[in-house]
Design a protein around this motif. Structure first.
Motif, PDB file in Angstrom:
ATOM      1  N   MET A   1     -27.590  -9.165  46.212  1.00  0.00           N
ATOM      2  CA  MET A   1     -28.233  -8.300  45.989  1.00  0.00           C
ATOM      3  C   MET A   1     -26.637  -7.217  44.733  1.00  0.00           C
ATOM      4  SD  MET A   1     -25.809  -5.955  48.661  1.00  0.00           S
ATOM      5  CE  MET A   1     -25.344  -4.381  48.782  1.00  0.00           C
ATOM      6  N   ARG A   2     -27.477  -6.051  43.351  1.00  0.00           N
ATOM      7  CA  ARG A   2     -26.769  -5.887  42.890  1.00  0.00           C
ATOM      8  C   ARG A   2     -26.462  -5.193  42.933  1.00  0.00           C
ATOM      9  NH1 ARG A   2     -25.891  -8.754  38.018  1.00  0.00           N
ATOM     10  NH2 ARG A   2     -26.358  -7.333  35.859  1.00  0.00           N
ATOM     11  N   LEU A   3     -24.455  -5.003  42.510  1.00  0.00           N
ATOM     12  CA  LEU A   3     -24.138  -3.314  42.658  1.00  0.00           C
ATOM     13  C   LEU A   3     -23.713  -3.440  41.589  1.00  0.00           C
ATOM     14  CD1 LEU A   3     -22.222  -4.132  46.158  1.00  0.00           C
ATOM     15  CD2 LEU A   3     -24.640  -2.989  45.536  1.00  0.00           C
ATOM     16  N   ARG A   4     -23.582  -1.546  40.682  1.00  0.00           N
ATOM     17  CA  ARG A   4     -23.583  -1.529  39.916  1.00  0.00           C
ATOM     18  C   ARG A   4     -22.511  -0.041  40.196  1.00  0.00           C
ATOM     19  NH1 ARG A   4     -24.481  -3.188  35.174  1.00  0.00           N
ATOM     20  NH2 ARG A   4     -26.757  -4.861  35.055  1.00  0.00           N
ATOM     21  N   GLY A   5     -21.443   0.251  40.081  1.00  0.00           N
ATOM     22  CA  GLY A   5     -20.470   1.322  39.690  1.00  0.00           C
ATOM     23  C   GLY A   5     -20.857   2.925  38.977  1.00  0.00           C
ATOM     24  N   GLY A   6     -20.110   4.211  38.513  1.00  0.00           N
ATOM     25  CA  GLY A   6     -19.930   4.392  37.448  1.00  0.00           C
ATOM     26  C   GLY A   6     -19.130   4.155  36.147  1.00  0.00           C
ATOM     27  N   THR A   7     -19.927   5.633  35.538  1.00  0.00           N
ATOM     28  CA  THR A   7     -19.829   4.762  34.735  1.00  0.00           C
ATOM     29  C   THR A   7     -18.220   4.453  33.962  1.00  0.00           C
ATOM     30  OG1 THR A   7     -21.057   6.380  33.341  1.00  0.00           O
ATOM     31  CG2 THR A   7     -19.380   5.672  31.585  1.00  0.00           C
ATOM     32  N   GLY A   8     -17.520   3.866  33.222  1.00  0.00           N
ATOM     33  CA  GLY A   8     -16.366   2.938  33.432  1.00  0.00           C
ATOM     34  C   GLY A   8     -15.827   3.694  31.568  1.00  0.00           C
ATOM     35  N   ARG A   9     -14.696   3.483  32.122  1.00  0.00           N
ATOM     36  CA  ARG A   9     -13.462   4.396  30.282  1.00  0.00           C
ATOM     37  C   ARG A   9     -12.941   3.576  29.583  1.00  0.00           C
ATOM     38  NH1 ARG A   9     -12.477   8.082  35.100  1.00  0.00           N
ATOM     39  NH2 ARG A   9     -11.253   6.717  35.389  1.00  0.00           N
ATOM     40  N   GLN A  10     -12.973   3.425  27.775  1.00  0.00           N
ATOM     41  CA  GLN A  10     -12.298   2.229  27.728  1.00  0.00           C
ATOM     42  C   GLN A  10     -11.199   2.714  28.232  1.00  0.00           C
ATOM     43  OE1 GLN A  10     -14.384   2.660  23.483  1.00  0.00           O
ATOM     44  NE2 GLN A  10     -15.830   2.604  24.714  1.00  0.00           N
ATOM     45  N   GLY A  27     -17.538  -2.993  27.229  1.00  0.00           N
ATOM     46  CA  GLY A  27     -18.516  -3.274  28.548  1.00  0.00           C
ATOM     47  C   GLY A  27     -18.126  -3.976  29.779  1.00  0.00           C
ATOM     48  N   PRO A  28     -18.817  -4.084  31.029  1.00  0.00           N
ATOM     49  CA  PRO A  28     -17.870  -4.146  32.125  1.00  0.00           C
ATOM     50  C   PRO A  28     -16.691  -4.884  32.183  1.00  0.00           C
ATOM     51  CG  PRO A  28     -20.003  -5.598  31.842  1.00  0.00           C
ATOM     52  CD  PRO A  28     -19.853  -4.952  30.926  1.00  0.00           C
ATOM     53  N   ALA A  29     -15.389  -4.117  33.209  1.00  0.00           N
ATOM     54  CA  ALA A  29     -14.555  -5.182  33.355  1.00  0.00           C
ATOM     55  C   ALA A  29     -14.718  -7.124  33.445  1.00  0.00           C
ATOM     56  CB  ALA A  29     -13.588  -4.284  33.909  1.00  0.00           C
ATOM     57  N   VAL A  30     -15.309  -6.512  34.755  1.00  0.00           N
ATOM     58  CA  VAL A  30     -15.534  -7.658  35.950  1.00  0.00           C
ATOM     59  C   VAL A  30     -17.574  -7.899  35.840  1.00  0.00           C
ATOM     60  CG1 VAL A  30     -15.564  -9.141  37.833  1.00  0.00           C
ATOM     61  CG2 VAL A  30     -13.711  -7.722  37.140  1.00  0.00           C
ATOM     62  N   GLU A  31     -18.194  -9.258  35.817  1.00  0.00           N
ATOM     63  CA  GLU A  31     -18.840  -9.721  35.792  1.00  0.00           C
ATOM     64  C   GLU A  31     -19.416 -10.735  36.481  1.00  0.00           C
ATOM     65  OE1 GLU A  31     -23.712  -8.959  33.682  1.00  0.00           O
ATOM     66  OE2 GLU A  31     -21.879  -8.844  33.039  1.00  0.00           O
ATOM     67  N   LEU A  32     -19.934 -10.957  37.571  1.00  0.00           N
ATOM     68  CA  LEU A  32     -20.329 -12.358  38.309  1.00  0.00           C
ATOM     69  C   LEU A  32     -21.838 -12.402  38.891  1.00  0.00           C
ATOM     70  CD1 LEU A  32     -17.813 -11.186  39.187  1.00  0.00           C
ATOM     71  CD2 LEU A  32     -18.104 -12.676  41.209  1.00  0.00           C
ATOM     72  N   ARG A  33     -22.110 -13.745  37.748  1.00  0.00           N
ATOM     73  CA  ARG A  33     -23.454 -13.158  38.088  1.00  0.00           C
ATOM     74  C   ARG A  33     -24.508 -14.369  39.109  1.00  0.00           C
ATOM     75  NH1 ARG A  33     -24.521 -13.408  31.677  1.00  0.00           N
ATOM     76  NH2 ARG A  33     -23.866 -11.214  31.444  1.00  0.00           N
ATOM     77  N   GLY A  34     -24.293 -14.735  40.306  1.00  0.00           N
ATOM     78  CA  GLY A  34     -24.977 -15.647  41.312  1.00  0.00           C
ATOM     79  C   GLY A  34     -24.169 -16.994  41.498  1.00  0.00           C
ATOM     80  N   VAL A  35     -22.801 -16.113  41.859  1.00  0.00           N
ATOM     81  CA  VAL A  35     -21.569 -17.318  42.210  1.00  0.00           C
ATOM     82  C   VAL A  35     -21.689 -17.924  42.875  1.00  0.00           C
ATOM     83  CG1 VAL A  35     -19.115 -17.086  42.027  1.00  0.00           C
ATOM     84  CG2 VAL A  35     -20.195 -15.852  40.521  1.00  0.00           C
ATOM     85  N   ALA A  48     -18.345 -21.121  50.546  1.00  0.00           N
ATOM     86  CA  ALA A  48     -17.543 -19.881  51.246  1.00  0.00           C
ATOM     87  C   ALA A  48     -18.030 -18.723  50.205  1.00  0.00           C
ATOM     88  CB  ALA A  48     -16.191 -20.029  50.317  1.00  0.00           C
ATOM     89  N   LEU A  49     -18.448 -18.746  49.287  1.00  0.00           N
ATOM     90  CA  LEU A  49     -19.491 -17.640  48.402  1.00  0.00           C
ATOM     91  C   LEU A  49     -21.201 -18.170  48.681  1.00  0.00           C
ATOM     92  CD1 LEU A  49     -16.857 -16.554  45.375  1.00  0.00           C
ATOM     93  CD2 LEU A  49     -17.242 -15.294  47.674  1.00  0.00           C
ATOM     94  N   ALA A  50     -21.872 -17.097  48.538  1.00  0.00           N
ATOM     95  CA  ALA A  50     -23.040 -17.833  48.337  1.00  0.00           C
ATOM     96  C   ALA A  50     -24.221 -17.222  47.725  1.00  0.00           C
ATOM     97  CB  ALA A  50     -23.701 -17.908  50.469  1.00  0.00           C
ATOM     98  N   GLY A  51     -23.352 -17.254  46.876  1.00  0.00           N
ATOM     99  CA  GLY A  51     -24.595 -15.917  45.488  1.00  0.00           C
ATOM    100  C   GLY A  51     -24.377 -14.701  45.460  1.00  0.00           C
ATOM    101  N   ILE A  52     -23.062 -14.406  45.038  1.00  0.00           N
ATOM    102  CA  ILE A  52     -22.551 -13.022  44.347  1.00  0.00           C
ATOM    103  C   ILE A  52     -23.166 -12.796  43.472  1.00  0.00           C
ATOM    104  CG2 ILE A  52     -20.687 -11.332  44.311  1.00  0.00           C
ATOM    105  CD1 ILE A  52     -20.587 -12.974  47.095  1.00  0.00           C
ATOM    106  N   ASP A  53     -23.939 -11.468  43.295  1.00  0.00           N
ATOM    107  CA  ASP A  53     -23.806 -10.718  41.383  1.00  0.00           C
ATOM    108  C   ASP A  53     -23.498  -9.299  41.833  1.00  0.00           C
ATOM    109  OD1 ASP A  53     -26.208 -12.683  39.907  1.00  0.00           O
ATOM    110  OD2 ASP A  53     -27.484 -12.576  42.115  1.00  0.00           O
ATOM    111  N   LEU A  54     -22.336  -8.884  40.940  1.00  0.00           N
ATOM    112  CA  LEU A  54     -22.058  -7.917  40.844  1.00  0.00           C
ATOM    113  C   LEU A  54     -21.629  -7.289  39.497  1.00  0.00           C
ATOM    114  CD1 LEU A  54     -20.251  -6.312  42.563  1.00  0.00           C
ATOM    115  CD2 LEU A  54     -18.242  -7.830  42.800  1.00  0.00           C
TER     116      LEU A  54
END
Length: 276
Positions: A1-10, A27-35, A48-54
């Motif tokens: 599951m991949r979730l994205r929010g709105g446009t970030g501010r610099q 770019g994004p502040a935080v990015e997790l891929r398959g964690v 404890a974490l079973a595959g986080i994409d965020l």
């Protein structure tokens, strides 16, 4: 599951960490891929974490919720570089931290990550100003007393710089912790149950400060909480269950968030096992 929010501010330039690339402010502040995070081995292993994409954009306020044992604390620790994933990658401000050595990772946390904890974690022997400037001191940066004064004013503590933490109320101490988190203009502020030790009125004041930091200062806040009323201050609430993302809610009320939480009772038959 991949979730994205709105446009970030610099949020402007960030302090660089020695021997690492500077942050990518576009770019994004935080990015997790398959964690994934596993503790132990074999049949007794805990996933404890079973595959986080965020992906979390800059200039946003994200709350992370879930039942006890859902993986909230592990998520925060891995995202903030306090714990290492068993698999996958974590990027903070465009810099991958997953394979960093401990020395470089410590430098990055000091200069580009802010922390706010339930227990405040202020040093009682230091003044308010010295506590706020501590991240700059530990990072080897010039301790800017004028910036400390400005940040303290932003959190409603003008004139308190010479006080000791023991002379302040719990709410004021948490304000000092927020000022300390803001002092280095970090890529992201991680808050772990920041209102857990506060009464309802004081908690609302602290959450209002975090909201102000996002809306006015362009900060990025990621907050773990068990309280739907606290989560309602966020732009988006992410729900964890059994170490995996189980949905999201944008600008939800406390009642809607509480109802979603009630539907996330731990599933005893989960293949992921108990998370932490």
């Amino acid at each position: 599951m991949r979730l994205r929010g709105g446009t970030g501010r610099q949020t402007g330039d960030r302090p660089e960490v020695q021997d690492t690339s500077g942050p990518d402010t576009s770019g994004p502040a935080v990015e997790l891929r398959g964690v994934r995070r596993r503790y132990g081995r074999g049949a007794g292993a805990v996933h404890a974490l079973a595959g986080i994409d965020l992906v979390l954009p800059r200039g946003t306020f994200t709350a992370v919720m879930g039942p006890s044992g859902s993986g909230k604390s592990t998520f925060l620790q891995c995202a903030a570089g306090l714990d290492r994933p068993s698999a996958g990658s974590v990027h903070l401000g465009g810099t991958e931290i997953t394979g960093m050595g401990e020395t470089r990772l410590t430098e990055l946390r000091r200069s580009r990550v802010g922390f706010v904890f339930q227990a405040f974690n202020l040093l009682p022997s230091l003044t308010v100003e010295q506590n706020v400037l501590l991240p700059m001191r530990l990072a080897g940066q010039r301790q800017d007393r004028h910036r400390a004064e400005a940040v303290l004013a932003q959190v409603g503590l003008a004139g308190k710089a010479r006080r000791r933490p023991g002379e302040l109320s719990g709410g004021q101490q948490q304000r000092v912790a927020i000022a300390r988190a803001l002092i280095t203009a970090p890529d992201v502020i991680f808050a772990d149950e920041p209102t857990g030790a506060l009464d309802t009125v004081t908690a609302a004041e602290v959450l209002g400060l975090l909201r102000h930091a996002v809306d006015t200062l362009g900060a990025t806040v990621v907050m773990v909480t068990h309280d739907p009323a606290a989560a309602a201050w966020a732009d988006r609430v992410l729900f964890l269950a059994d170490g995996a993302l189980a949905g999201a809610l944008d600008r939800g009320s406390a009642d809607r968030i509480g109802a979603r939480m009630a539907a996330l009772a731990p599933r005893r038959d989960s293949p992921a096992g108990a998370a932490v």
